[in-house]
Enzyme design. Structure first.
Site, PDB file in Angstrom:
ATOM      1  N   ASP A  36       0.824  -1.214   0.000  1.00  6.74           N
ATOM      2  CA  ASP A  36       0.000   0.000   0.000  1.00  6.74           C
ATOM      3  C   ASP A  36       0.862   1.270   0.000  1.00  6.74           C
ATOM      4  O   ASP A  36       0.392   2.337   0.381  1.00  6.74           O
ATOM      5  CB  ASP A  36      -0.972  -0.013   1.196  1.00  6.74           C
ATOM      6  CG  ASP A  36      -0.213  -0.098   2.523  1.00  6.74           C
ATOM      7  OD1 ASP A  36       1.015  -0.311   2.489  1.00  6.74           O
ATOM      8  OD2 ASP A  36      -0.858   0.062   3.573  1.00  6.74           O
ATOM      9  N   HIS A 241      21.508   2.865 -19.879  1.00  7.58           N
ATOM     10  CA  HIS A 241      20.577   3.170 -18.790  1.00  7.58           C
ATOM     11  C   HIS A 241      20.952   2.423 -17.515  1.00  7.58           C
ATOM     12  O   HIS A 241      20.095   1.895 -16.819  1.00  7.58           O
ATOM     13  CB  HIS A 241      19.137   2.837 -19.205  1.00  7.58           C
ATOM     14  CG  HIS A 241      18.605   3.778 -20.232  1.00  7.58           C
ATOM     15  ND1 HIS A 241      17.455   3.541 -20.956  1.00  7.58           N
ATOM     16  CD2 HIS A 241      19.058   4.985 -20.671  1.00  7.58           C
ATOM     17  CE1 HIS A 241      17.247   4.538 -21.790  1.00  7.58           C
ATOM     18  NE2 HIS A 241      18.200   5.427 -21.644  1.00  7.58           N
ATOM     19  N   ASP A 258      25.486  10.619 -15.004  1.00  2.00           N
ATOM     20  CA  ASP A 258      24.408  11.307 -15.722  1.00  2.00           C
ATOM     21  C   ASP A 258      23.333  11.585 -14.687  1.00  2.00           C
ATOM     22  O   ASP A 258      22.623  10.672 -14.255  1.00  2.00           O
ATOM     23  CB  ASP A 258      23.872  10.396 -16.849  1.00  2.00           C
ATOM     24  CG  ASP A 258      22.817  11.087 -17.707  1.00  2.00           C
ATOM     25  OD1 ASP A 258      22.322  12.156 -17.301  1.00  2.00           O
ATOM     26  OD2 ASP A 258      22.487  10.547 -18.788  1.00  2.00           O
ATOM     27  N   ASP A 270      19.858  18.111 -16.820  1.00  2.00           N
ATOM     28  CA  ASP A 270      20.249  16.797 -17.354  1.00  2.00           C
ATOM     29  C   ASP A 270      21.702  16.913 -17.817  1.00  2.00           C
ATOM     30  O   ASP A 270      21.963  17.428 -18.913  1.00  2.00           O
ATOM     31  CB  ASP A 270      19.306  16.438 -18.515  1.00  2.00           C
ATOM     32  CG  ASP A 270      19.622  15.071 -19.115  1.00  2.00           C
ATOM     33  OD1 ASP A 270      20.477  14.356 -18.563  1.00  2.00           O
ATOM     34  OD2 ASP A 270      19.001  14.727 -20.144  1.00  2.00           O
ATOM     35  N   HIS A 349      23.303   6.279 -29.885  1.00  2.00           N
ATOM     36  CA  HIS A 349      22.114   7.076 -29.557  1.00  2.00           C
ATOM     37  C   HIS A 349      22.163   8.422 -30.266  1.00  2.00           C
ATOM     38  O   HIS A 349      23.165   8.762 -30.908  1.00  2.00           O
ATOM     39  CB  HIS A 349      21.952   7.234 -28.039  1.00  2.00           C
ATOM     40  CG  HIS A 349      23.145   7.874 -27.343  1.00  2.00           C
ATOM     41  ND1 HIS A 349      23.372   9.230 -27.368  1.00  2.00           N
ATOM     42  CD2 HIS A 349      24.148   7.333 -26.600  1.00  2.00           C
ATOM     43  CE1 HIS A 349      24.461   9.499 -26.650  1.00  2.00           C
ATOM     44  NE2 HIS A 349      24.962   8.363 -26.192  1.00  2.00           N
ATOM     45  N   HIS A 353      18.056  15.936 -26.995  1.00  2.00           N
ATOM     46  CA  HIS A 353      16.584  15.967 -26.943  1.00  2.00           C
ATOM     47  C   HIS A 353      16.165  17.307 -26.364  1.00  2.00           C
ATOM     48  O   HIS A 353      16.973  18.003 -25.720  1.00  2.00           O
ATOM     49  CB  HIS A 353      16.067  14.800 -26.079  1.00  2.00           C
ATOM     50  CG  HIS A 353      16.750  14.705 -24.733  1.00  2.00           C
ATOM     51  ND1 HIS A 353      16.357  15.450 -23.651  1.00  2.00           N
ATOM     52  CD2 HIS A 353      17.825  13.988 -24.303  1.00  2.00           C
ATOM     53  CE1 HIS A 353      17.133  15.167 -22.610  1.00  2.00           C
ATOM     54  NE2 HIS A 353      18.049  14.289 -22.989  1.00  2.00           N
ATOM     55  N   HIS A 360      12.920  14.313 -21.257  1.00  2.00           N
ATOM     56  CA  HIS A 360      12.828  14.204 -22.717  1.00  2.00           C
ATOM     57  C   HIS A 360      11.575  14.992 -23.062  1.00  2.00           C
ATOM     58  O   HIS A 360      10.470  14.468 -23.088  1.00  2.00           O
ATOM     59  CB  HIS A 360      12.724  12.746 -23.158  1.00  2.00           C
ATOM     60  CG  HIS A 360      13.997  11.995 -22.919  1.00  2.00           C
ATOM     61  ND1 HIS A 360      14.151  10.668 -23.204  1.00  2.00           N
ATOM     62  CD2 HIS A 360      15.205  12.399 -22.437  1.00  2.00           C
ATOM     63  CE1 HIS A 360      15.392  10.285 -22.893  1.00  2.00           C
ATOM     64  NE2 HIS A 360      16.035  11.315 -22.434  1.00  2.00           N
ATOM     65  N   GLU A 383      24.670  15.653 -26.191  1.00  2.00           N
ATOM     66  CA  GLU A 383      25.230  14.575 -25.369  1.00  2.00           C
ATOM     67  C   GLU A 383      25.780  13.391 -26.175  1.00  2.00           C
ATOM     68  O   GLU A 383      25.338  12.253 -26.018  1.00  2.00           O
ATOM     69  CB  GLU A 383      24.176  14.066 -24.406  1.00  2.00           C
ATOM     70  CG  GLU A 383      22.816  13.742 -25.021  1.00  2.00           C
ATOM     71  CD  GLU A 383      21.840  13.191 -23.972  1.00  2.00           C
ATOM     72  OE1 GLU A 383      22.217  12.225 -23.277  1.00  2.00           O
ATOM     73  OE2 GLU A 383      20.722  13.715 -23.867  1.00  2.00           O
ATOM     74  N   TYR A 387      31.024   4.273 -26.400  1.00  2.00           N
ATOM     75  CA  TYR A 387      30.898   3.175 -25.440  1.00  2.00           C
ATOM     76  C   TYR A 387      31.552   1.950 -26.066  1.00  2.00           C
ATOM     77  O   TYR A 387      31.051   1.424 -27.066  1.00  2.00           O
ATOM     78  CB  TYR A 387      29.414   2.906 -25.145  1.00  2.00           C
ATOM     79  CG  TYR A 387      28.657   4.205 -24.896  1.00  2.00           C
ATOM     80  CD1 TYR A 387      28.593   4.756 -23.616  1.00  2.00           C
ATOM     81  CD2 TYR A 387      28.059   4.900 -25.962  1.00  2.00           C
ATOM     82  CE1 TYR A 387      27.940   5.966 -23.397  1.00  2.00           C
ATOM     83  CE2 TYR A 387      27.417   6.113 -25.751  1.00  2.00           C
ATOM     84  CZ  TYR A 387      27.363   6.647 -24.471  1.00  2.00           C
ATOM     85  OH  TYR A 387      26.730   7.841 -24.265  1.00  2.00           O
ATOM     86  N   ARG A 411      30.470   9.875 -21.987  1.00  2.00           N
ATOM     87  CA  ARG A 411      29.464  10.784 -22.556  1.00  2.00           C
ATOM     88  C   ARG A 411      29.682  12.144 -21.897  1.00  2.00           C
ATOM     89  O   ARG A 411      30.026  12.210 -20.716  1.00  2.00           O
ATOM     90  CB  ARG A 411      28.039  10.270 -22.272  1.00  2.00           C
ATOM     91  CG  ARG A 411      26.933  11.184 -22.755  1.00  2.00           C
ATOM     92  CD  ARG A 411      25.540  10.522 -22.804  1.00  2.00           C
ATOM     93  NE  ARG A 411      25.004  10.146 -21.522  1.00  2.00           N
ATOM     94  CZ  ARG A 411      24.958   8.912 -21.058  1.00  2.00           C
ATOM     95  NH1 ARG A 411      25.438   7.914 -21.787  1.00  2.00           N
ATOM     96  NH2 ARG A 411      24.462   8.639 -19.860  1.00  2.00           N
ATOM     97  N   GLU A 413      27.464  15.703 -21.566  1.00  2.00           N
ATOM     98  CA  GLU A 413      26.118  16.230 -21.847  1.00  2.00           C
ATOM     99  C   GLU A 413      25.921  17.584 -21.188  1.00  2.00           C
ATOM    100  O   GLU A 413      26.112  17.730 -19.981  1.00  2.00           O
ATOM    101  CB  GLU A 413      25.055  15.259 -21.307  1.00  2.00           C
ATOM    102  CG  GLU A 413      23.636  15.800 -21.415  1.00  2.00           C
ATOM    103  CD  GLU A 413      22.572  14.801 -20.973  1.00  2.00           C
ATOM    104  OE1 GLU A 413      22.865  13.923 -20.133  1.00  2.00           O
ATOM    105  OE2 GLU A 413      21.438  14.917 -21.479  1.00  2.00           O
TER     106      GLU A 413
HETATM  107  N1  GLY Z   1      19.451  11.265 -18.603  1.00  2.00           N
HETATM  108  C1  GLY Z   1      18.650  10.999 -19.685  1.00  2.00           C
HETATM  109  C2  GLY Z   1      19.241  11.498 -20.910  1.00  2.00           C
HETATM  110  O1  GLY Z   1      20.364  11.941 -20.905  1.00  2.00           O
HETATM  111  O2  GLY Z   1      18.617  11.555 -21.928  1.00  2.00           O
HETATM  112 MN    MN Z   2      21.359  12.677 -19.227  1.00  2.00          MN
HETATM  113 MN    MN Z   3      19.784  13.813 -21.865  1.00  2.00          MN
END
Ligand code: GLY
Ligand code: MN
Ligand code: MN
Length: 439
Positions: A36, A241, A258, A270, A349, A353, A360, A383, A387, A411, A413
């Site tokens: 719950d 992820h 990240d 982000d 990727h 975004h 996103h 970003e 990898y 990465r 970003e």
């Molecule tokens: N942390 C999610 C992205 O970088 O898109």
């Molecule tokens: Mn990110």
């Molecule tokens: Mn991002």
């Protein structure tokens, strides 16, 4: 936090775009975590954007077919001391009017009996199907009854349309008061990255670093992380992820973080940074870092009004592939490699975004054949990353990867505001130059 006026301006703009269709925008509901116990409440960003109302189980109606002063109706949870003693206070119908500027407010349990009347006379119903099952069944029943009635009434069928095209176009272009909040989210997020880098040492667990980051978010008054923080040492960084954040940080590895905060009014940061845990890049790590950073900086330089996100991605890819060719991780002709996507086992990727109330964020990237042009006030992430692991097969014709490169995941970003001059990097306080990342 914004004042009421900001939300009422947004509603005015939204109502003007509805062209006579009535919009039904539900709030989020509570979601069970286990038994719950609920997940923390997270408002539906569309509902928040238009109302500033932060309670679950509400529904907002926007009724351009009704006279001024009767166009914004809120259905909300009623005040109930016996429940509020457990779950916290509610604004109730009076608060919905006095504090949130609703023209009319009703208890939410009156929605089934009142919704049909409110929608009568509209030229259409704007409702997002597939997301809000309870409200959806009401809306569809009303629409179905309306369709049934046409045979005898002789009137034309009204369409059920998606509100997203109007609303998300509006949300994509941030107004100055929103940009102030995005700068605040960027500031807190960048500070957290600086704290984390100064704290991380070989032998620590990834989640100790996560704790430093998320503690800072809370200390600064943010709601918490905008998304599950990724704190990935060594090869963990090659899982895009990765969120288990429960490995020991090894001497000689890189650490990819990240993470970004979400403010109380839901604007998000982000940021990704990658740095050597022991303060010193190996030559392979440094070589890949230089390629990723060059790719990211070139992409940021490519941002200005009139460009589009696909062009920004194309710049990042080109610089990345050039660098990987120089290092011998790719082989062949630059243009063919890009055309064939023969780099995607290393960079799989997109380069970024939209960013806003959703991480996103909403807003189209293209309309048919036409990419959406960047405009002043839009915010996007940049970003790129590389990898290197055995997880994906090396495409035919590309060189096998030598062991010395494996386990490197990098990465970088940043969150970038498009302004007249070009790019305004909101997250530049999080350092990324090789010199400053080394101890
Ligand atoms: N942390 C999610 C992205 O970088 O898109
Ligand atoms: Mn990110
Ligand atoms: Mn991002």
């Amino acid at each position: 936090m914004f004042d009421l006026h900001v939300f009422s301006q947004r509603r005015e703009q939204f109502l003007a775009q509805l062209g006579g269709a009535a919009a039904v925008i539900p709030a989020a509901t509570m979601v069970k975590h286990h038994a719950d116990c609920d997940y923390p409440f997270r408002q539906n960003s569309d509902f928040w954007y238009l109302t500033g109302f932060d309670e679950p189980d509400a529904v907002a109606l926007f009724l351009p077919h009704r006279p001024l002063g009767k166009q914004f109706v809120l259905f909300v949870l009623p005040k109930e001391p016996g429940i509020e003693i457990w779950d916290g206070s509610r604004w109730g119908t009076e608060g919905a009017i006095d504090q949130f500027g609703a023209d009319i407010a009703h208890p939410i349990d009156e929605l089934p009996k009142r919704l049909g009347d409110y929608l009568k006379g509209a030229d259409g119903i704007a409702f997002r199907v597939g997301k809000h099952p309870k409200v959806e069944s009401l809306v569809l029943r009303i629409w179905s009854d309306h369709l049934d009635s046409l045979q005898r009434s002789g009137s034309a069928a009204i369409p059920l349309v998606a509100p997203c095209p109007f609303l998300h176009r509006q949300r994509l272009r941030k107004r100055p008061e929103e940009l102030e909040r995005m700068r605040e989210a960027a500031r807190i997020s960048a500070e957290a990255h600086e704290l984390a880098r100064n704290f991380a040492r070989p032998g620590m667990n990834e989640r100790q670093v996560q704790a430093i980051i998320e503690q800072h978010f809370l200390q600064q008054g943010a709601r918490g992380p905008a998304y599950s923080s990724i704190v990935a040492g060594g090869d963990n960084a090659c899982v895009l992820h990765y969120t288990s954040n429960n490995s020991v940080l090894n001497d000689g590895d890189l650490l990819l973080i990240d993470a970004g905060c979400s403010l109380v009014d839901y604007y998000n940061g982000d940021i990704t940074r990658t740095f050597p845990i022991n303060g010193c890049f190996t030559s392979e790590q440094r070589a890949i870092y230089e390629v990723v950073l060059a790719s990211q900086e070139a992409a940021i330089r490519g941002i200005c009004p009139g460009q589009d996100a696909e062009q920004v991605h194309a710049i990042a890819v080109r610089v990345m592939v050039e660098g990987l060719l120089d290092l011998g991780l790719l082989r062949g002709d630059l243009d063919s490699l890009i055309e064939q996507g023969a780099y995607r086992h290393l960079y799989m990727h997109r380069t970024g975004h939209w960013l806003g109330l959703d991480v996103h964020d909403v807003g189209a990237y293209r309309l048919g054949e036409h990419p959406i042009e960047l405009e002043k006030g839009m915010v996007l992430t940049v970003e790129p990353g590389v990898y290197i692991s055995d997880r994906l097969p090396v495409p035919e014709g590309q060189p096998a990867i030598e062991e010395r490169w494996k386990g490197i995941g990098i990465r970088v970003e940043d969150d970038v505001l498009v302004d007249e001059q070009g790019a305004d990097v909101l997250t530049k306080a999080a350092v990324k130059s090789i010199d400053l990342l080394q101890r």
